[in-house]
Write a protein that holds these residues in place. Structure first.
Motif, PDB file in Angstrom:
ATOM      1  N   HIS A  90      -6.405  16.968 -19.327  1.00  0.00           N
ATOM      2  CA  HIS A  90      -6.543  16.433 -20.689  1.00  0.00           C
ATOM      3  C   HIS A  90      -6.925  17.572 -21.641  1.00  0.00           C
ATOM      4  CE1 HIS A  90     -10.652  16.729 -19.201  1.00  0.00           C
ATOM      5  NE2 HIS A  90     -11.044  16.810 -20.472  1.00  0.00           N
ATOM      6  N   ASP A 124      -9.603  18.201 -24.948  1.00  0.00           N
ATOM      7  CA  ASP A 124     -10.772  17.549 -25.561  1.00  0.00           C
ATOM      8  C   ASP A 124     -10.413  17.181 -27.005  1.00  0.00           C
ATOM      9  OD1 ASP A 124     -12.143  17.862 -23.213  1.00  0.00           O
ATOM     10  OD2 ASP A 124     -13.315  19.597 -23.878  1.00  0.00           O
ATOM     11  N   HIS A 134      -7.111  21.106 -19.541  1.00  0.00           N
ATOM     12  CA  HIS A 134      -7.955  21.487 -18.409  1.00  0.00           C
ATOM     13  C   HIS A 134      -8.165  20.277 -17.502  1.00  0.00           C
ATOM     14  CE1 HIS A 134     -10.484  20.293 -21.819  1.00  0.00           C
ATOM     15  NE2 HIS A 134     -11.357  19.822 -20.935  1.00  0.00           N
TER      16      HIS A 134
END
Ligand SMILES: O=C(O)CCC(=O)C(=O)O
Ligand SMILES: [Fe+2]
Length: 191
Positions: A63, A65, A120
């Motif tokens: 995903h 952030d 990440h």
């Protein structure tokens, strides 16, 4: 620390005033979050390993952030990986004395893509327990997120439509973790 980093980023981009990002975190209505993640050791991985790296057990799926900036600190257990442009995942060496700083989707938009929110994920570890704590610095819900006008003075054209942080969050709840949540707000280039 988040504010210092954001002010250095603004200075690096020659943006005035330099608190253009950090003021959003300092706002009393800032939608910031602090999260602690615990990944217990996962002994099942041992039996799965076929040396192809295809059987990585995921602790936290890939995903980006969403917020402006994320500051992560973890114990000495590996697991965190970032995705390179060429499609390869590389490990972030665990270091309990360092901070890992991530650009969020909102900062990507405000800098019109000059800073990128990097994908990440976290892989499960077979023997050690991983503990991480992350501060996600976010803007107030009513804040309008759009490329900064001062970055648009040259040749650049805006890559994103304006949206509020509330609108981003509302649309994000309808997506999957791995989805690119900025697609909805991208401008379609005229052909
Ligand atoms: O636990 C980690 O190391 C990373 C977690 C993460 O990416 C997140 O909570 O957004
Ligand atoms: Fe994350």
């Amino acid at each position: 620390m988040s504010c210092d980093i954001l002010e250095m980023l603004a200075e690096g981009l020659n943006i005035h005033p330099k608190n253009v990002f950090s003021k959003l975190l300092m706002d009393e209505n800032s939608d910031s979050v602090f999260r602690v993640n615990h990944y217990p050791p996962c002994s099942e991985i041992e039996g799965l390993n076929d040396n192809n790296n295809n059987n990585d057990l995921i602790g936290f799926g890939e995903h980006t952030d969403p917020q402006i900036i994320s500051i992560l600190r973890s114990n000495n257990t590996s697991g965190l990986q970032i995705l390179l442009k060429d499609g390869h995942w590389i490990s972030v060496p665990p270091d309990e004395h360092s901070f890992f700083v991530n650009v969020g989707d909102s900062l990507q938009v405000m800098t019109n893509g000059r800073f990128k929110s990097v994908k990440h994920r976290v892989l499960a570890n077979s023997v050690k327990s991983r503990l991480s704590m992350i501060y996600f610095g976010g803007p107030p819900l009513s804040e309008k997120i759009a490329p900064l006008a001062s970055l648009m003075e040259g040749e650049d054209s805006s890559l994103y439509k304006e949206f509020t942080w509330f609108e981003y969050k509302k649309s994000a709840y309808k997506t999957r973790l791995a989805d690119n949540r900025l697609i909805l707000f991208e401008k379609i280039a005229a052909s």
